[in-house]
Design an enzyme around this catalytic site. Structure first.
Site, PDB file in Angstrom:
ATOM      1  N   VAL A   5     -98.450 -77.542 -63.192  1.00  0.00           N
ATOM      2  CA  VAL A   5     -99.092 -76.948 -62.035  1.00  0.00           C
ATOM      3  C   VAL A   5     -98.187 -76.545 -60.923  1.00  0.00           C
ATOM      4  O   VAL A   5     -97.123 -77.113 -60.530  1.00  0.00           O
ATOM      5  CB  VAL A   5    -100.113 -78.320 -61.454  1.00  0.00           C
ATOM      6  CG1 VAL A   5     -99.147 -79.339 -61.183  1.00  0.00           C
ATOM      7  CG2 VAL A   5    -101.016 -78.074 -60.428  1.00  0.00           C
ATOM      8  N   PHE A   6     -98.625 -75.721 -60.226  1.00  0.00           N
ATOM      9  CA  PHE A   6     -97.877 -75.042 -59.078  1.00  0.00           C
ATOM     10  C   PHE A   6     -98.246 -75.810 -57.606  1.00  0.00           C
ATOM     11  O   PHE A   6     -99.537 -75.879 -57.210  1.00  0.00           O
ATOM     12  CB  PHE A   6     -97.808 -73.638 -58.828  1.00  0.00           C
ATOM     13  CG  PHE A   6     -97.150 -72.968 -57.913  1.00  0.00           C
ATOM     14  CD1 PHE A   6     -95.561 -72.853 -57.914  1.00  0.00           C
ATOM     15  CD2 PHE A   6     -97.723 -72.499 -56.625  1.00  0.00           C
ATOM     16  CE1 PHE A   6     -94.903 -72.119 -57.132  1.00  0.00           C
ATOM     17  CE2 PHE A   6     -96.782 -71.857 -55.744  1.00  0.00           C
ATOM     18  CZ  PHE A   6     -95.472 -71.673 -55.893  1.00  0.00           C
ATOM     19  N   GLY A   7     -97.176 -76.255 -57.006  1.00  0.00           N
ATOM     20  CA  GLY A   7     -97.519 -76.973 -55.634  1.00  0.00           C
ATOM     21  C   GLY A   7     -97.367 -76.057 -54.349  1.00  0.00           C
ATOM     22  O   GLY A   7     -95.758 -75.604 -54.435  1.00  0.00           O
ATOM     23  N   TYR A   8     -97.851 -75.728 -53.504  1.00  0.00           N
ATOM     24  CA  TYR A   8     -97.726 -74.917 -52.485  1.00  0.00           C
ATOM     25  C   TYR A   8     -97.896 -75.416 -51.088  1.00  0.00           C
ATOM     26  O   TYR A   8     -97.762 -74.788 -50.044  1.00  0.00           O
ATOM     27  CB  TYR A   8     -98.436 -73.581 -52.597  1.00  0.00           C
ATOM     28  CG  TYR A   8     -99.830 -73.734 -52.704  1.00  0.00           C
ATOM     29  CD1 TYR A   8    -100.771 -73.479 -51.346  1.00  0.00           C
ATOM     30  CD2 TYR A   8    -100.587 -73.624 -53.601  1.00  0.00           C
ATOM     31  CE1 TYR A   8    -102.034 -73.609 -51.362  1.00  0.00           C
ATOM     32  CE2 TYR A   8    -101.890 -73.845 -53.748  1.00  0.00           C
ATOM     33  CZ  TYR A   8    -102.654 -73.897 -52.484  1.00  0.00           C
ATOM     34  OH  TYR A   8    -104.043 -73.887 -52.413  1.00  0.00           O
ATOM     35  N   GLY A   9     -98.776 -76.715 -51.162  1.00  0.00           N
ATOM     36  CA  GLY A   9     -99.232 -77.312 -50.074  1.00  0.00           C
ATOM     37  C   GLY A   9     -98.445 -78.807 -50.041  1.00  0.00           C
ATOM     38  O   GLY A   9     -97.284 -79.056 -50.148  1.00  0.00           O
ATOM     39  N   SER A  10     -99.493 -79.652 -49.949  1.00  0.00           N
ATOM     40  CA  SER A  10     -99.078 -81.006 -50.001  1.00  0.00           C
ATOM     41  C   SER A  10     -98.314 -81.597 -51.191  1.00  0.00           C
ATOM     42  O   SER A  10     -97.531 -82.621 -51.381  1.00  0.00           O
ATOM     43  CB  SER A  10    -100.117 -82.266 -49.824  1.00  0.00           C
ATOM     44  OG  SER A  10    -101.228 -82.126 -50.735  1.00  0.00           O
ATOM     45  N   GLU A  98    -107.724 -82.887 -55.202  1.00  0.00           N
ATOM     46  CA  GLU A  98    -108.034 -81.595 -54.788  1.00  0.00           C
ATOM     47  C   GLU A  98    -109.531 -81.417 -54.813  1.00  0.00           C
ATOM     48  O   GLU A  98    -109.843 -80.062 -55.058  1.00  0.00           O
ATOM     49  CB  GLU A  98    -107.184 -80.599 -55.551  1.00  0.00           C
ATOM     50  CG  GLU A  98    -105.666 -80.913 -55.746  1.00  0.00           C
ATOM     51  CD  GLU A  98    -104.764 -80.838 -54.382  1.00  0.00           C
ATOM     52  OE1 GLU A  98    -105.506 -80.095 -53.485  1.00  0.00           O
ATOM     53  OE2 GLU A  98    -103.874 -81.192 -54.333  1.00  0.00           O
TER      54      GLU A  98
END
Length: 205
Positions: A5-10, A98
């Site tokens: 999974v790609f995290g771009y925020g929290s 989410e």
């Protein structure tokens, strides 16, 4: 295939559990914007805060009249590969975390090799995206209004500006040379509000 999974925020500053490995990289064709309401973490149903989502660049151009930023902005983040033994548990955790309007999509994560060439380092990585047709999507807001909303909002997970400052710090650590004009323009305004300076240089009421 393992679940990645790609995290771009929290997810950058608060990773999921049971991470087996991680890869730092960036996306192409997307922008990161505070265009998603937060009713459950950094705001309330009555006074929602604002959190980031990913939006296709071409799609965002339809919403971006009040906050047009340079095309060279880059979305840096982290691709987390989850221990297969805990995949079901982590998927359920992320789906709950989410749940406020986010949908899973697949993205390619890019990196730079030893020769300085850009290349895809992870194919088909899962990513939670707040699409523009979800009920929590708010689109583009005037930057001063957006900064004030982030500055004043509080939810069960804490102040909205705490989320914001954590994200700014995490993005800078990931890639100090990266461009994220939207994020840094908001930072200037929110730090001014912390100093008691409001829109136009006046004092915050």
């Amino acid at each position: 295939m393992p679940f990645t999974v790609f995290g771009y925020g929290s997810l950058i500053f608060k990773p999921p559990p049971h991470v087996a490995s991680e890869v730092h990289g960036f996306l192409k064709g997307y922008v990161r914007r505070f265009a998603q309401k937060s009713h459950d973490h950094r705001g309330t149903p009555e006074k929602p805060g604002r959190v980031v989502t990913l939006i296709h660049k071409e799609e965002w151009d339809m919403f971006s009249g009040s906050d047009a930023f340079p095309d060279e902005d880059i979305v840096w983040g982290i691709a987390y590969t989850i221990d297969p033994a805990h995949e079901t548990e982590v998927r359920a955790y992320l789906d709950y975390r989410e749940k406020d309007g986010y949908t899973l999509e697949k993205v390619d994560v890019w990196g730079v090799d030893s020769n300085g060439e850009e290349k895809v380092v992870q194919h088909g990585v899962r990513c939670y995206v707040g699409r523009n047709d979800n009920p929590s999507f708010i689109g583009s807001e005037p930057l001063d209004d957006l900064a004030y909303k982030i500055w004043e909002s509080v939810g069960p997970s804490g102040p909205n500006k705490e989320y914001f400052y954590n994200l700014v710090e995490a993005v800078r650590k990931l890639s100090p040379e990266s461009h994220d004009s939207h994020l840094y323009a908001l930072e200037t305004r929110i730090r001014a509000l912390d100093r008691g300076v409001g829109v136009g240089g006046g004092e915050v009421a």
